[in-house]
Design an enzyme around this catalytic site. Structure first.
Site, PDB file in Angstrom:
ATOM      1  N   GLU A   1       0.451   5.448   0.341  1.00  0.00           N
ATOM      2  CA  GLU A   1      -0.442   6.340   1.025  1.00  0.00           C
ATOM      3  C   GLU A   1      -0.166   7.937   0.434  1.00  0.00           C
ATOM      4  OE1 GLU A   1      -1.074   5.703   5.121  1.00  0.00           O
ATOM      5  OE2 GLU A   1      -2.170   4.016   4.783  1.00  0.00           O
TER       6      GLU A   1
ATOM      7  N   CYS B   1     -10.123  -5.166   0.710  1.00  0.00           N
ATOM      8  CA  CYS B   1     -11.429  -4.074   0.567  1.00  0.00           C
ATOM      9  C   CYS B   1     -12.496  -4.575  -0.520  1.00  0.00           C
ATOM     10  CB  CYS B   1     -10.944  -2.679   0.764  1.00  0.00           C
ATOM     11  SG  CYS B   1     -10.387  -1.985  -0.665  1.00  0.00           S
TER      12      CYS B   1
ATOM     13  N   CYS C   1      -4.344   0.471  -2.161  1.00  0.00           N
ATOM     14  CA  CYS C   1      -4.241  -0.878  -1.492  1.00  0.00           C
ATOM     15  C   CYS C   1      -3.097  -1.455  -2.087  1.00  0.00           C
ATOM     16  CB  CYS C   1      -5.333  -1.574  -1.319  1.00  0.00           C
ATOM     17  SG  CYS C   1      -6.594  -1.018  -0.602  1.00  0.00           S
TER      18      CYS C   1
ATOM     19  N   ASN D   1       0.788  -0.928  -0.125  1.00  0.00           N
ATOM     20  CA  ASN D   1       0.010   0.123   0.006  1.00  0.00           C
ATOM     21  C   ASN D   1       0.924   1.364  -0.157  1.00  0.00           C
ATOM     22  OD1 ASN D   1       0.462  -0.443   2.829  1.00  0.00           O
ATOM     23  ND2 ASN D   1      -1.000   0.601   3.368  1.00  0.00           N
TER      24      ASN D   1
ATOM     25  N   GLU E   1      -3.202  -4.837  -2.809  1.00  0.00           N
ATOM     26  CA  GLU E   1      -3.854  -5.970  -3.937  1.00  0.00           C
ATOM     27  C   GLU E   1      -3.704  -5.195  -4.958  1.00  0.00           C
ATOM     28  OE1 GLU E   1      -4.761  -4.819  -0.655  1.00  0.00           O
ATOM     29  OE2 GLU E   1      -6.030  -6.462   0.339  1.00  0.00           O
TER      30      GLU E   1
ATOM     31  N   CYS F   1     -10.969  -3.657  -4.101  1.00  0.00           N
ATOM     32  CA  CYS F   1      -9.903  -4.433  -4.458  1.00  0.00           C
ATOM     33  C   CYS F   1     -10.449  -5.664  -4.907  1.00  0.00           C
ATOM     34  CB  CYS F   1      -9.017  -4.940  -3.535  1.00  0.00           C
ATOM     35  SG  CYS F   1      -7.734  -3.458  -3.252  1.00  0.00           S
TER      36      CYS F   1
HETATM   37  N1  THU Z   1      -4.961  -1.470   2.818  1.00  0.00           N
HETATM   38  C1  THU Z   1      -4.667  -2.481   1.738  1.00  0.00           C
HETATM   39  O1  THU Z   1      -3.816  -2.121   1.262  1.00  0.00           O
HETATM   40  N2  THU Z   1      -5.506  -3.611   1.688  1.00  0.00           N
HETATM   41  C2  THU Z   1      -6.210  -3.962   2.442  1.00  0.00           C
HETATM   42  O2  THU Z   1      -6.960  -5.194   2.071  1.00  0.00           O
HETATM   43  C3  THU Z   1      -6.901  -2.971   3.301  1.00  0.00           C
HETATM   44  C4  THU Z   1      -6.402  -1.616   3.464  1.00  0.00           C
HETATM   45  C5  THU Z   1      -4.574  -0.325   3.192  1.00  0.00           C
HETATM   46  C6  THU Z   1      -5.265   1.073   2.756  1.00  0.00           C
HETATM   47  C7  THU Z   1      -4.624   2.230   3.409  1.00  0.00           C
HETATM   48  O3  THU Z   1      -3.368   2.450   2.985  1.00  0.00           O
HETATM   49  C8  THU Z   1      -4.335   1.101   4.658  1.00  0.00           C
HETATM   50  O4  THU Z   1      -4.313  -0.204   4.224  1.00  0.00           O
HETATM   51  C9  THU Z   1      -5.367   1.520   5.964  1.00  0.00           C
HETATM   52  O5  THU Z   1      -6.717   1.400   5.355  1.00  0.00           O
END
Ligand code: THU
Length: 134
Positions: A47, A89, A56, A45, A58, A92
């Site tokens: 941000e 999520c 994310c 991930n 995935e 994804c």
């Molecule tokens: N996130 C992911 O990378 N994958 C998931 O399956 C759930 C959430 C990330 C998004 C964000 O950067 C952080 O986790 C918190 O939500």
């Protein structure tokens, strides 16, 4: 390359966690998408200060894999440095389903053991009816 066992795949995903860029949530996630030829496609991930632009792990793995010309995705291992198991999520799930409806998710149970979950089980009524006009 020989097909790795689920525990090995999770360990490889875990090794990617330091590459995640999650200064806002402090919730690092890493994924490895594996194709039919055992090609391995990493994602973490990332941000943004404009939170909605974050991606994310995935989808990062899927988009990188597609950009490298890969296809026929079979397994996706997902780990985080917090919650386990971490399930993809909704956004994804949708995007993964469009490219790999038969994908197997390899997740880490709270006790550290691997758990395999078909993506299809998480998508009981997928959005699939949209067909681009010719
Ligand atoms: N996130 C992911 O990378 N994958 C998931 O399956 C759930 C959430 C990330 C998004 C964000 O950067 C952080 O986790 C918190 O939500």
């Amino acid at each position: 390359m020989a097909r790795r066992g689920p525990a090995e795949l999770l360990a490889a995903a875990r090794a990617l966690l330091p590459r995640a860029s999650a200064p806002y949530s402090r919730f690092r996630v890493a994924a490895i998408l594996e194709d039919a030829g055992s090609g391995s496609h990493p994602g973490v991930n990332v941000e943004s200060a404009s939170f909605g632009l974050s991606i994310c792990a995935e989808r990062a793995a899927l988009f990188g894999a597609l950009a490298s010309g890969a296809s026929q995705f079979e397994r996706l291992a997902v780990v985080s440095d917090g919650l386990h198991p971490v399930l993809p999520c909704g956004a994804c799930r949708q995007v993964l389903f469009e490219h790999a409806p038969d994908l197997a998710l390899i997740l880490e149970r709270a006790d550290g053991t691997p758990e395999e979950v078909p993506l299809r089980d998480l998508m009981p009524r997928p959005f699939t009816d949209f067909k681009p006009k010719p």
